[in-house]
Write an enzyme that holds these catalytic residues in place. Structure first.
Site, PDB file in Angstrom:
ATOM      1  N   HIS A  50     -11.281  -4.158   9.637  1.00 58.10           N
ATOM      2  CA  HIS A  50     -11.836  -4.054   8.362  1.00 58.10           C
ATOM      3  C   HIS A  50     -13.167  -3.291   8.455  1.00 58.10           C
ATOM      4  CE1 HIS A  50      -8.810  -7.355   7.669  1.00 58.10           C
ATOM      5  NE2 HIS A  50      -9.237  -7.226   6.242  1.00 58.10           N
ATOM      6  N   GLU A  69       0.963  -1.212  -0.014  1.00 57.65           N
ATOM      7  CA  GLU A  69       0.056  -0.053   0.024  1.00 57.65           C
ATOM      8  C   GLU A  69       0.866   1.375  -0.056  1.00 57.65           C
ATOM      9  OE1 GLU A  69      -0.562  -2.617   1.807  1.00 57.65           O
ATOM     10  OE2 GLU A  69      -2.532  -3.212   1.455  1.00 57.65           O
TER      11      GLU A  69
END
Lengths: 324, 337
Positions: A129, A60
């Site tokens: 999440h 990322e």
């Protein structure tokens, strides 16, 4: 009228932007062969080729910095970060690089990139999440932040974000991906920074964004049965946010409640409440109320998560409180 | 007790025998001298309080900037580091815009908003110095992606120090550059120090081995010999532009000054610093020029001209305006002004 799903609207916006501008490229984990973890880029590799729909390794930090460098060198990258929780790993690229490049280079550079990422709970996805971290990005000068609440705004804001010369964070609530709505033709491109009234009312204003708009409308429905008329204002953009629209609504209803799924403390609602206390003080006939998540990580168990997420009943209680 | 880093390796044995003409070398020498004089001047301006903030000088490392840039054109892009003055000047950033920025003037190329750690000149492909160690690698990675996607005959260069090698981003960027065969040249300026700690106390690996892990060609270069650096860059840049994938040049060089100006370097053995004079990039180039028939007059003339250019730029910078706050505030977003 045709029925459009939220995730399909995102897909259409990506496709139309790529069709309109050959410098638009999609970058992210599983965006190409798999068509995106939630299907946002399905079919785009086949249509635009793998050079413009790039599957990346799970890196990322590097892919976000890459998007910044690519944007400074002639591309318009749309970066997908699969869950907003993972944006913790892109913070240097977004905060120190993308947000500041234009300013700190004296206007020589612009960073026309988009970071698309889903936030929100309700799926039992647990603490890493499910988070709503939009306030972090809204706090950084140089970034814009939008949060569409339905299929039409998902299309319109994403198109606007891709066209924008500055870095824009587009936050989609996962729980809305399956949402359907009737639209006429292609939805219009929406201006960043403008709120819309989703339901007109006279007794109280509820400001919300993203999935919380549904919660606010449900609360308004409940109160309508009791003869209370609630206005629901959908912010759509969080940075910049439509201060004038909020003040105008408050000036009509004289009561203000702000709802979001993010943790209440130090959230978007805190900023709106503080501003309205300053510039709308004379209009207020009751305390400004906030409805947000409690100060705890998003829990996994359904029972815990149901209790964690802001509910229509909670919004009703907040409206009743400010109308006491 | 101060710790002595390993003596950097000497000249790259693979450097071609040909080398530049005397005129070409003299031009490189002038650029080395320009970076050196500009930075020496910054050092005095800083101690006199005329340059605000933090500055990090690259004195002793000029041959890396000048040598690499001699193989690049305007279409090629570079991403730099906090020690980026040499990169900016060698890439072609005008001295007036440079000094105006360092002196925080509105006429600075960044309008007095960036300063030393953010000098940039997009018109010559200098994508900015960077205050975050290692961040430039991912910026250059993206620039390389743009070159490839848009079909440009260009490469991107990521400059970074040995101190950045412990950052995770280095791994991510090398993996991606190799995986996608991006037109990216990694230039490590290995000066033996990461801030106040020698490299030997920071790294458990050699860059050559790391590069090999990704299948990226690695070449060790005498970073204080501008001829060796230029030759190494010229050997790899055309292939990188043509799509052969990334390469790593590890330029062994010398940090003469502290991590930042004002750093007394008490952690360093004074003998080690003194020994660096023998490896001074200017001295090495001057000796080469002497061997090619240049005389002292050539070098003195170059020195005078460089001195005059630096002083002229500084005079212009000193006469500049202070940046306007309202204009800066209105320029956070495009078109907001």
């Amino acid at each position: 009228m045709t029925e459009l799903r939220y995730i399909r609207a995102v897909n259409m916006a990506l496709a139309d932007a790529m069709e309109a501008d050959p410098t638009v490229v999609l970058i992210g984990e599983d965006v190409s062969e798999a068509g995106g973890a939630f299907g946002a880029s399905r079919g785009l590799r086949e249509r635009f080729g793998e050079a413009r729909v790039l599957d990346t390794p799970i890196s990322e930090g590097a892919i976000a910095g890459m998007a910044v460098g690519a944007a400074m060198s002639g591309l318009r990258p749309v970066l997908e970060i699969m869950f907003m929780d993972f944006t913790t790993l892109v913070m240097d690229a977004m905060v120190n690089q993308a947000a500041k490049a234009r300013f700190m280079f004296g206007g020589q550079a612009s960073v026309p990139m988009v970071l698309r990422t889903p936030h929100g709970g309700g799926l039992g996805a647990g603490p890493q999440h499910s988070q709503c971290l939009e306030a972090w990005f809204a706090h950084v000068p140089g970034l814009k932040v939008v949060c569409p609440s339905d299929p039409a705004s998902a299309y319109g804001l994403l198109r606007a974000a891709i066209d924008d010369p500055d870095p824009v964070v587009v936050i989609e609530n996962k729980a809305l991906y399956a949402m359907k709505a009737d639209v006429e033709g292609t939805p219009p491109v929406l201006p960043i920074g403008k709120a819309v009234i989703r339901r007109a009312g006279t007794d109280a204003t509820v400001v919300a964004y993203g999935a919380a708009v549904r919660t606010a409308i449900a609360a308004a429905d409940t109160l309508a049965e009791r003869g209370v008329s609630v206005e629901v204002l959908d912010l759509l953009s969080l940075q910049p946010w439509d201060e004038a629209a909020v003040l105008a609504s408050l000036s009509r209803t004289h009561r203000l409640v702000i709802v979001h799924e993010a943790v209440e403390a130090f959230g978007i609602g805190a900023e709106i409440a503080a501003r309205m206390a300053q510039i709308g003080f004379d209009e207020l006939d009751g305390p400004i109320m906030r409805v947000g998540a409690p100060f705890m990580p998003v829990p996994f168990s359904k029972g815990l998560e149901d209790a964690y997420l802001p509910s229509a009943a909670g919004v009703v209680r907040a409206i009743e409180k400010t109308m006491e | 007790m101060a710790i002595r880093p390993p003596i950097p390796d000497a000249a790259d044995p693979a450097a071609p025998a040909g080398g530049p003409s005397r005129e070409a070398l003299l031009a490189l020498y002038r650029k080395l001298l320009t970076v050196r004089r500009a930075e020496e001047r910054l050092g005095t301006l800083f101690s006199d309080g005329e340059v605000p903030g933090f500055i990090h000088l690259s004195i002793g490392q000029e041959a890396v900037s000048v040598g690499i840039m001699s193989a690049l054109g305007d279409a090629d892009t570079i991403a730099s580091t906090h020690r980026g003055h040499g990169h900016a000047i060698a890439k072609g950033m005008p001295l007036e815009g440079f000094f105006s920025e360092l002196l925080a003037r509105d006429e600075g190329l960044c309008r007095g908003r960036g300063g030393s750690m953010h000098v940039a000149d997009m018109s010559v492909g200098m994508l900015g110095a960077n205050g975050i160690v290692g961040a430039g690698l991912s910026i250059a990675l993206g620039s390389a992606l743009a070159h490839k996607t848009l079909g440009r005959d260009a490469c991107a260069v990521a400059f970074f120090g040995d101190g950045a090698l412990a950052e995770g981003l280095v791994h991510e960027c090398m993996n991606l550059a190799a995986l996608w065969k991006l037109p990216l040249l990694f230039v490590c300026e290995n000066n033996g120090w990461g801030e106040f700690l020698p490299t030997s106390k920071q790294l458990s690996f050699r860059l050559a081995d790391l590069a090999a892990t990704y299948g990226i060609a690695h070449r060790l270069v005498d970073g204080n010999d501008v001829v060796a650096v230029a030759a190494a860059a010229e050997a790899v840049v055309p292939g990188i532009r043509a799509g052969s994938g990334p390469a790593v040049l590890e330029c062994m060089t010398t940090r003469v000054r502290g991590h930042f100006e004002g750093d007394a370097q008490k952690y360093r053995d004074p003998d080690e610093i003194e020994a660096l004079a023998a490896r001074d990039p200017l001295r090495i180039s001057a000796e080469r020029l002497a061997g090619m028939g240049s005389n002292d007059a050539d070098l003195s003339l170059a020195a005078e001209e460089v001195e005059a250019a630096v002083e002229t730029a500084l005079t212009v910078a000193r006469s500049g305006r202070a940046p306007d706050f309202a204009a800066a505030l209105a320029d956070v977003y495009t078109g907001a002004a």
